[in-house]
Design an enzyme around this catalytic site. Structure first.
Site, PDB file in Angstrom:
ATOM      1  N   GLY A  72       0.838  -1.195   0.000  1.00 26.94           N
ATOM      2  CA  GLY A  72       0.000   0.000   0.000  1.00 26.94           C
ATOM      3  C   GLY A  72       0.876   1.250   0.000  1.00 26.94           C
ATOM      4  CB  THR A  73       4.166   1.862   1.580  1.00 23.89           C
ATOM      5  OG1 THR A  73       3.710   1.650   2.921  1.00 23.89           O
ATOM      6  CG2 THR A  73       5.257   2.894   1.555  1.00 23.89           C
ATOM      7  CG  ASN A 152      -3.496   4.022  10.044  1.00 21.34           C
ATOM      8  OD1 ASN A 152      -3.946   4.984   9.399  1.00 21.34           O
ATOM      9  ND2 ASN A 152      -2.308   4.030  10.590  1.00 21.34           N
ATOM     10  CD  GLN A 180      -5.945  -0.294   8.490  1.00 19.30           C
ATOM     11  OE1 GLN A 180      -6.718  -1.186   8.879  1.00 19.30           O
ATOM     12  NE2 GLN A 180      -4.640  -0.405   8.617  1.00 19.30           N
ATOM     13  CB  SER A 200      -2.608  -2.951   1.394  1.00 17.31           C
ATOM     14  OG  SER A 200      -1.505  -3.721   1.787  1.00 17.31           O
ATOM     15  CG  HIS A 202      -0.300  -6.796   4.708  1.00 14.86           C
ATOM     16  ND1 HIS A 202      -0.030  -6.442   6.003  1.00 14.86           N
ATOM     17  CD2 HIS A 202       0.051  -5.732   3.947  1.00 14.86           C
ATOM     18  CE1 HIS A 202       0.482  -5.208   6.025  1.00 14.86           C
ATOM     19  NE2 HIS A 202       0.539  -4.759   4.794  1.00 14.86           N
ATOM     20  CB  THR A 238       8.393 -10.807 -11.889  1.00  6.44           C
ATOM     21  OG1 THR A 238       9.383 -10.710 -12.911  1.00  6.44           O
ATOM     22  CG2 THR A 238       7.583 -12.068 -12.064  1.00  6.44           C
ATOM     23  CB  CYS A 325       3.867   1.502  16.048  1.00  3.72           C
ATOM     24  SG  CYS A 325       4.917   0.312  16.837  1.00  3.72           S
TER      25      CYS A 325
HETATM   26  N1  PLP Z   1      -2.530   3.092   4.315  1.00  5.34           N
HETATM   27  C1  PLP Z   1      -3.040   2.801   5.520  1.00  5.34           C
HETATM   28  C2  PLP Z   1      -4.282   3.492   5.956  1.00  5.34           C
HETATM   29  C3  PLP Z   1      -2.411   1.866   6.340  1.00  5.34           C
HETATM   30  O1  PLP Z   1      -2.929   1.594   7.542  1.00  5.34           O
HETATM   31  C4  PLP Z   1      -1.239   1.240   5.877  1.00  5.34           C
HETATM   32  C5  PLP Z   1      -0.520   0.296   6.748  1.00  5.34           C
HETATM   33  O2  PLP Z   1      -0.632   0.324   7.954  1.00  5.34           O
HETATM   34  C6  PLP Z   1      -0.753   1.564   4.606  1.00  5.34           C
HETATM   35  C7  PLP Z   1      -1.426   2.496   3.843  1.00  5.34           C
HETATM   36  C8  PLP Z   1       0.463   0.921   4.052  1.00  5.34           C
HETATM   37  O3  PLP Z   1       0.172  -0.369   3.606  1.00  5.34           O
HETATM   38  P1  PLP Z   1       1.336  -1.454   3.412  1.00  5.34           P
HETATM   39  O4  PLP Z   1       1.595  -2.041   4.772  1.00  5.34           O
HETATM   40  O5  PLP Z   1       0.764  -2.436   2.445  1.00  5.34           O
HETATM   41  O6  PLP Z   1       2.505  -0.730   2.887  1.00  5.34           O
END
Ligand code: PLP
Length: 376
Positions: A72-73, A152, A180, A200, A202, A238, A325
């Site tokens: 997600g980052t 989050n 989230q 994301s 996970h 990939t 954190c």
């Molecule tokens: N956006 C939100 C709201 C999140 O809570 C998080 C992770 O905690 C992310 C983005 C980032 O996701 P990832 O862990 O897949 O990089």
């Protein structure tokens, strides 16, 4: 000692349905760019996952497309950096994930939109800043507004449909980080009328290692990673097929799981009632705002969050601090600061985030430990 996991906003258990299917392909050579049988199989897993993701978010395939990334980052970086390279002004809420805030800051021309103490976006500030941008605009590329659907740390849910409407009125594009919220509440990206969304795997029962930027097909973005032509040249490298398979399965089960979260919401309310019954000084952040069904951010006097985390860890209970954190270090929460809490109480905030399998017995064990800690 049985271990209790109450840190599901950090990452979730892999859904058993996904685990079973992933184990079935784990040993296979699955490169979705290869033209042979294995490659075609990988490609079909990838396309199925895209289909399931768009389907579960009511995203019309002729309007939206999915660009897989590794996290997600990365997806947040992809959209923000693309607008940055086009010299667009960016307007981001002050409670965004750090991957939005830090990246937008790099542009030097981003602005933040404030939130109220309950964590909800300040619409006056949004309109004022949009009007300001419109007045000073020299007709460069359209600005981008980025506001997350659910936070989050507090679980607060924003009125994204209204934020998108206002942003579009001022000629801006709208991105929402729905990481989230996806899998916990119903989302209809067509109805929200957003241009970009981040998701994301996970965070919703899939594996770590895949995520995506969903975008309107007609909007161009610049790639951030160059190399091969994967993901229509928008993200070279990939694709992580086992993780993508799990992501697609998690997406296809999301409606079912959203219903299960109704029970989790009852547990969350029970937890909060018990906490407040036991301690009149307990502060539950954003309690009166619409929130995710699984998240409680709570502080009490006396014990700072790192001491509480250690105590719960020793007691076999995994929670997190309400503070940002990452890399194991605890810093004060930018989210609670943005909500105008600068007091010592907010540095005591902990986050309890339940998962699909959280039980009342587990919450009772948490409550027993929590009450014992208060009496220490
Ligand atoms: N956006 C939100 C709201 C999140 O809570 C998080 C992770 O905690 C992310 C983005 C980032 O996701 P990832 O862990 O897949 O990089």
């Amino acid at each position: 000692m049985t271990k209790i996991y109450l840190d599901n906003n950090a990452t979730t258990n892999l859904l058993p349905e996904a685990q079973e299917k992933v184990l079935g392909i784990m040993g296979s050579p699955l490169n979705a760019s290869s033209l042979h049988f294995f490659g075609r199989k990988a490609k079909s897993i990838l396309e199925d996952a895209k289909h399931n993701i768009l389907n579960s978010l009511n995203g019309d395939k002729s309007i939206y497309e999915v660009v897989f990334t590794s996290s997600g980052t990365e997806a947040n970086n992809l959209v923000i950096q693309s607008f940055m390279h086009q010299n667009s002004v960016m307007l981001v809420s002050s409670i965004e994930h750090i991957s939005i805030l830090e990246t937008a800051k790099l542009s030097g021309i981003s602005k933040t939109i404030s939130v109220h103490p309950d964590g909800l976006l300040n619409f006056n500030d949004l309109e004022q800043k949009l009007a300001q941008i419109q007045r000073s605009s020299k007709n460069e590329s359209p600005p981008l507004v980025s506001v997350m659907l659910a936070n989050n740390e507090t679980g607060v849910i924003q009125n994204i449909k209204e934020i998108a409407r206002i942003s579009h009125k001022y000629g801006c594009f709208m991105h929402s980080d729905i990481v989230q919220a996806f899998g916990k509440i119903s989302i209809d990206i067509s109805d929200l009328d957003i241009d970009f969304a981040t998701i994301s795997s996970h965070k919703m029962g899939g594996m770590i290692g895949s995520a995506a930027l969903i975008k309107r097909k007609n909007l161009k973005i610049n790639p951030m990673i160059f190399g091969g032509g994967q993901e229509k040249f928008l993200r070279a490298g990939t694709e992580n097929i086992p993780s993508i398979l799990s992501f697609g399965i998690a997406a296809s089960l999301s409606q079912e799981n959203i219903l299960k979260y109704k029970t989790i919401e009852t547990l969350r309310d029970y937890l909060e009632k018990e906490i407040q019954f036991h301690s009149s000084s307990a502060k539950i952040y954003s309690q009166n705002a619409t929130r995710l069904p699984n998240t409680t951010c709570v502080a009490t006097t006396g014990k700072d969050s790192s001491a509480q985390l250690m105590y719960f860890d020793i007691s076999g209970i995994a929670i997190s601090s309400g503070s940002a954190c990452s890399s194991g270090k605890i810093e004060s929460s930018h989210v609670l600061h943005a909500m105008d809490y600068h007091d010592t109480l907010s540095s005591n905030a902990i986050r309890v985030s339940m998962g699909l399998n959280t039980t009342k017995d587990e919450i009772d064990i948490f409550l027993k430990a929590w009450k014992e800690l208060q009496n220490k």
